[in-house]
Design an enzyme around this catalytic site. Structure first.
Site, PDB file in Angstrom:
ATOM      1  N   LYS A 176       0.831  -1.205   0.000  1.00  0.00           N
ATOM      2  CA  LYS A 176       0.000   0.000   0.000  1.00  0.00           C
ATOM      3  C   LYS A 176       0.863   1.252   0.000  1.00  0.00           C
ATOM      4  CE  LYS A 176      -3.631   2.574   0.025  1.00  0.00           C
ATOM      5  NZ  LYS A 176      -4.706   2.576   1.028  1.00  0.00           N
ATOM      6  N   LYS A 244      -1.196  11.270   6.427  1.00  0.00           N
ATOM      7  CA  LYS A 244      -0.803  10.169   7.320  1.00  0.00           C
ATOM      8  C   LYS A 244      -0.108   9.065   6.545  1.00  0.00           C
ATOM      9  CE  LYS A 244      -3.697   7.029   7.870  1.00  0.00           C
ATOM     10  NZ  LYS A 244      -4.071   5.718   7.256  1.00  0.00           N
TER      11      LYS A 244
END
Length: 293
Positions: A176, A244
């Site tokens: 990811k 983030k």
């Protein structure tokens, strides 16, 4: 064996994407128990037949599989490893599937803690945004044991279409990060291309139509580019969550001694955007920095 007839699925985190993902499980006949910090965000699922559970420990003990889709690594750590967390209260044999984009190191830590309790932990972050979640065609990047992955794959197939076991614990999160690094650079490129089109006096929608089937093709261009031009900055994926993710990716890259100047630039631009009040906008809001320049 996981099946709609035999499996109660817990779903923690019913936000923009989690709500759709849990809804697909309901549509396939699974009994779904939901937990969220804000009950209102689960209202639609409850109306469709999901059971609301206010106690995380009870949810953990009542479900054969639990899926989490929360916000930040500290949320993941609390949900799994806190005193009221899943690892401490789930029954042996339970499958724990974290679909949050989180830290690879944390995924490995959860895996080890779960294994010690005879639990099966899988890290399975997703890509595809709100559209992919609604249409059940998310890309799902998994890390963990092969047997556990095979066991939970029927659940994952309800929510996604491109589901790949990338390796052992943490491999899903590392994959990811690769995804987010690519997207971060794409988004800067799409913004600059569309700003260039406008400055050159072109119709930017026609430009998208002209280049989206060639080498410049991407979801960021075809989908988010059109949202940029329409002034639609509603969140499919929040700016604050993207920051983030980029922070996690930068930290991991630095640990590996990897140079990522494009990612660093993108993060700085998104931080500038967030400082201007757009943290809760969708990532396509980056165009605002270029459109007023």
């Amino acid at each position: 064996m996981i099946s709609p007839e035999k499996t109660v699925v817990g779903f923690i985190g019913t936000g923009v994407m989690g709500r759709s993902m849990a809804g697909h499980l309901l549509s396939k006949g699974y009994a779904v128990t939901v937990y969220n910090r804000t009950r209102e965000k689960a209202r639609e699922l409850i109306a469709r037949g999901a059971l609301w559970q206010e106690d995380l420990t009870k949810l953990a003990s009542e479900c054969q599989a639990v899926i989490t889709m929360v916000g930040y690594p500290h949320d993941v750590e609390e949900v799994y490893l806190g005193s009221q967390g899943l690892v401490h209260h789930a029954r042996p044999g339970t499958y724990l599937i974290d679909m949050t984009t989180s830290s690879p190191k944390l995924a490995q830590k959860i895996y080890a803690a779960a294994l010690a309790k005879n639990l099966y932990a899988i890290d399975a972050p997703v890509s595809g945004g709100d559209v992919g979640a609604r249409e059940a065609r998310l890309a799902i990047m998994a890390g963990g044991d092969g047997e556990a992955f095979a066991a939970v794959k029927p659940l994952l197939e309800v929510m996604g279409t491109n589901i790949v076991l990338q390796g052992g614990p943490g491999a899903g999160q590392h994959t990811k990060m690769c995804n987010q690094i690519a997207i971060a650079n794409y988004m800067v490129g799409v913004c600059e291309a569309l700003a260039y089109a406008k400055k050159a006096g072109l119709d930017p929608l026609a430009v998208i139509a002209g280049i989206e089937s060639g080498a410049a093709a991407s979801f960021s261009l075809s989908n988010l580019g059109r949202r940029m031009l329409a002034g639609n900055f509603d969140p499919g994926f929040y700016v604050r969550h993207f920051i983030k993710d980029m922070t996690i990716a930068l930290e991991a890259a630095e640990e590996m001694g990897l140079m990522t100047p494009g990612l660093r630039l993108a993060k700085s631009l998104y931080e500038e955007l967030a400082a201007q009040g757009a943290a809760d906008c969708g990532t396509q809001a980056l165009f605002q920095l270029y459109d007023k320049a």
